[in-house]
Design a protein around this motif. Structure first.
Motif, mmCIF file in Angstrom:
data_model
loop_
_atom_site.group_PDB
_atom_site.id
_atom_site.type_symbol
_atom_site.label_atom_id
_atom_site.label_comp_id
_atom_site.label_asym_id
_atom_site.label_seq_id
_atom_site.Cartn_x
_atom_site.Cartn_y
_atom_site.Cartn_z
ATOM 1 N N PHE A 198 0.828 -1.201 0.000
ATOM 2 C CA PHE A 198 0.000 0.000 0.000
ATOM 3 C C PHE A 198 0.866 1.256 0.000
ATOM 4 O O PHE A 198 0.574 2.211 -0.730
ATOM 5 C CB PHE A 198 -0.923 -0.009 1.226
ATOM 6 N N VAL A 199 1.910 1.267 0.809
ATOM 7 C CA VAL A 199 2.779 2.446 0.883
ATOM 8 C C VAL A 199 3.436 2.713 -0.470
ATOM 9 O O VAL A 199 3.506 3.865 -0.936
ATOM 10 C CB VAL A 199 3.836 2.264 1.987
ATOM 11 N N VAL A 200 3.923 1.647 -1.113
ATOM 12 C CA VAL A 200 4.555 1.806 -2.427
ATOM 13 C C VAL A 200 3.551 2.325 -3.445
ATOM 14 O O VAL A 200 3.833 3.261 -4.210
ATOM 15 C CB VAL A 200 5.173 0.473 -2.893
ATOM 16 N N LEU A 201 2.365 1.737 -3.467
ATOM 17 C CA LEU A 201 1.343 2.175 -4.412
ATOM 18 C C LEU A 201 0.887 3.602 -4.119
ATOM 19 O O LEU A 201 0.584 4.366 -5.048
ATOM 20 C CB LEU A 201 0.148 1.228 -4.368
ATOM 21 N N PHE A 202 0.832 3.970 -2.856
ATOM 22 C CA PHE A 202 0.453 5.339 -2.495
ATOM 23 C C PHE A 202 1.486 6.341 -3.015
ATOM 24 O O PHE A 202 1.132 7.369 -3.609
ATOM 25 C CB PHE A 202 0.313 5.462 -0.978
ATOM 26 N N GLY A 203 2.772 6.043 -2.788
ATOM 27 C CA GLY A 203 3.814 6.946 -3.282
ATOM 28 C C GLY A 203 3.807 7.053 -4.791
ATOM 29 O O GLY A 203 3.880 8.156 -5.358
ATOM 30 N N LEU A 204 3.696 5.901 -5.457
ATOM 31 C CA LEU A 204 3.665 5.898 -6.917
ATOM 32 C C LEU A 204 2.415 6.605 -7.427
ATOM 33 O O LEU A 204 2.471 7.382 -8.392
ATOM 34 C CB LEU A 204 3.703 4.462 -7.420
ATOM 35 N N GLY A 205 1.285 6.356 -6.773
ATOM 36 C CA GLY A 205 0.046 7.006 -7.199
ATOM 37 C C GLY A 205 0.102 8.513 -7.026
ATOM 38 O O GLY A 205 -0.408 9.255 -7.874
ATOM 39 N N THR A 206 0.714 8.984 -5.950
ATOM 40 C CA THR A 206 0.832 10.428 -5.739
ATOM 41 C C THR A 206 1.632 11.079 -6.852
ATOM 42 O O THR A 206 1.251 12.130 -7.388
ATOM 43 C CB THR A 206 1.484 10.711 -4.379
#
Length: 399
Positions: free
Chosen positions: A27-35
């Motif tokens: 989730f953290v990785v996807l959140f950073g990438l999504g941002t």
């Protein structure tokens, strides 16, 4: 049913803790990438505030150890403007759009201090070349020749930083220096406000900007002059050669470089996209590894729980019910990981991290949560189907 799922998860808390940790980091990785992707995409779709099509940049350099008198430079610009196919010409500073040259400063007005703003020198034809859109006031004009303070045009976001919702026209701001003995050239009077512009890359936020008027026919001697040229559609290398010959015709000691601004834009786009694409590939590789790990763990869990599955089937549970049980367990475990990741991600908009607005963070949280649920559901689907197909007699006989 939900209470029963929590009981099953708690009984296998050690194994599920590992799953929660994997989901949390995913989730953290996807959140950073999504941002990053959402911010870049939002900026890309936002109007740039100017038009770069049919605009060329002309860089004129004096000979080694020499300078260009402004009178001769103005004569060159008049000759370039007179060429067939040239619509208008503007003299400006070296921090041209889509180049890597920058010039910035901060300013103050009645105690309000701006962040670092891009500053540009511009003549009376600059807005016509780049087709800036005026929101208030006007662009520079000959009427500004006798003004005491240096005339400037600012962007809308610069107006918000300096004056808030107050009118900007006619107001004077300055550099953040000692107020006493401030020189008139260090105080700036607003004559116009234009739309926000993004002149660095298409993926950046609009930076507050200030254009300071270049005085015509001054006594400045230039080592390098940056010129913007708007040409008629369809012009190409033949006109570029004519421009170079026109500049060389004044003095052969001057060198000339002509580049198409659209080429600069595409080059800057590729330069900006390389790290974004690299980050996306790293995130995709990590997510694939996490998905394979989840799939393997779930498969192993089913093989370890065949006796439980056989007993439940013998007591009347249907195959579909067994499948939904495993899928439900995985969704509950996923929810724990998403909640932990969401608590961490929520700190970014609360702390105003990286000076980004709240909206990209919220969209990235929602996108990351949806992606994590989708990945875990896909990983749990096939093992759940296998669990549903286990015959109770076979499972109990193996035990």
């Amino acid at each position: 049913m939900l209470r029963h799922l929590f009981t099953l998860i708690w009984n296998r808390k050690r194994a599920n803790l590992l799953l929660i940790s994997e989901i949390f980091f995913s989730f953290v990785v996807l959140f950073g990438l999504g941002t990053v992707l959402i911010t870049a995409g939002k900026n890309f779709l936002t109007p740039r505030g100017f038009e770069s099509a049919q605009v060329w940049r002309l860089l004129v350099r004096a000979g080694q150890g020499q300078k260009m008198p402004r009178a001769e430079l103005d004569d060159v610009l008049r000759q370039v403007k007179a060429l067939p196919g040239v619509q208008t010409v503007a003299l400006t500073s070296n921090n041209l759009p889509f180049t890597f040259n920058t010039n910035n400063s901060d300013f103050v007005y009645k105690g309000r201090k701006t962040p670092f703003a891009n500053t540009y020198d511009a003549d009376d034809h600059y807005a016509e070349v780049l087709r800036l859109h005026l929101r208030e006031g006007r662009w520079f004009a000959p009427a500004d020749d006798g003004t005491h303070h240096r005339p400037v045009v600012i962007t809308e976001n610069m107006r918000q930083y300096l004056f808030g919702d107050e009118p900007a026209l006619g107001k004077i701001f300055r550099y953040p220096m000692v107020v006493k003995n401030t020189k008139p050239e260090h105080e700036f009077q607003v004559v116009g406000v234009v739309d926000n512009v993004r002149m660095t890359t298409e993926f950046d936020e609009a930076i507050p900007s200030v254009w300071m008027r270049l005085l015509p026919y001054d006594t400045t001697h230039w080592e390098t002059a940056a010129v913007l040229v708007r040409v008629a559609p369809g012009q190409g290398g033949a006109l570029q050669e004519k421009i170079a010959r026109t500049v060389a015709g004044v003095t052969r000691q001057w060198s000339t470089e002509v580049r198409v601004m659209e080429d600069d834009r595409l080059h800057r786009r590729r330069y900006t996209l390389v790290p974004v694409v690299g980050l996306g590939l790293m995130g995709l590789f990590l997510i694939i590894n996490v998905a394979l790990g989840l799939f393997g763990v779930l498969w192993y869990n089913i093989s370890q729980r065949r006796a439980e599955i056989g007993l439940r089937r013998a007591m009347g549970a249907t195959g579909a019910g067994i499948g939904w049980q495993f899928l439900g367990e995985m969704m509950v475990v996923t929810t724990f990981g998403v909640l932990l990741g969401g608590l961490l991600a929520a700190q970014f908009p609360l702390l105003n991290a990286f000076d980004l607005p709240t909206q990209p963070y919220l969209l990235a949280i929602a996108a990351a949560a949806c992606a994590v649920y989708a990945i875990t559901a896909l990983c749990a689907w096939q093992p759940s189907r296998l669990a549903a197909r286990i015959h109770p007699a076979v499972a109990l006989r193996e035990e």
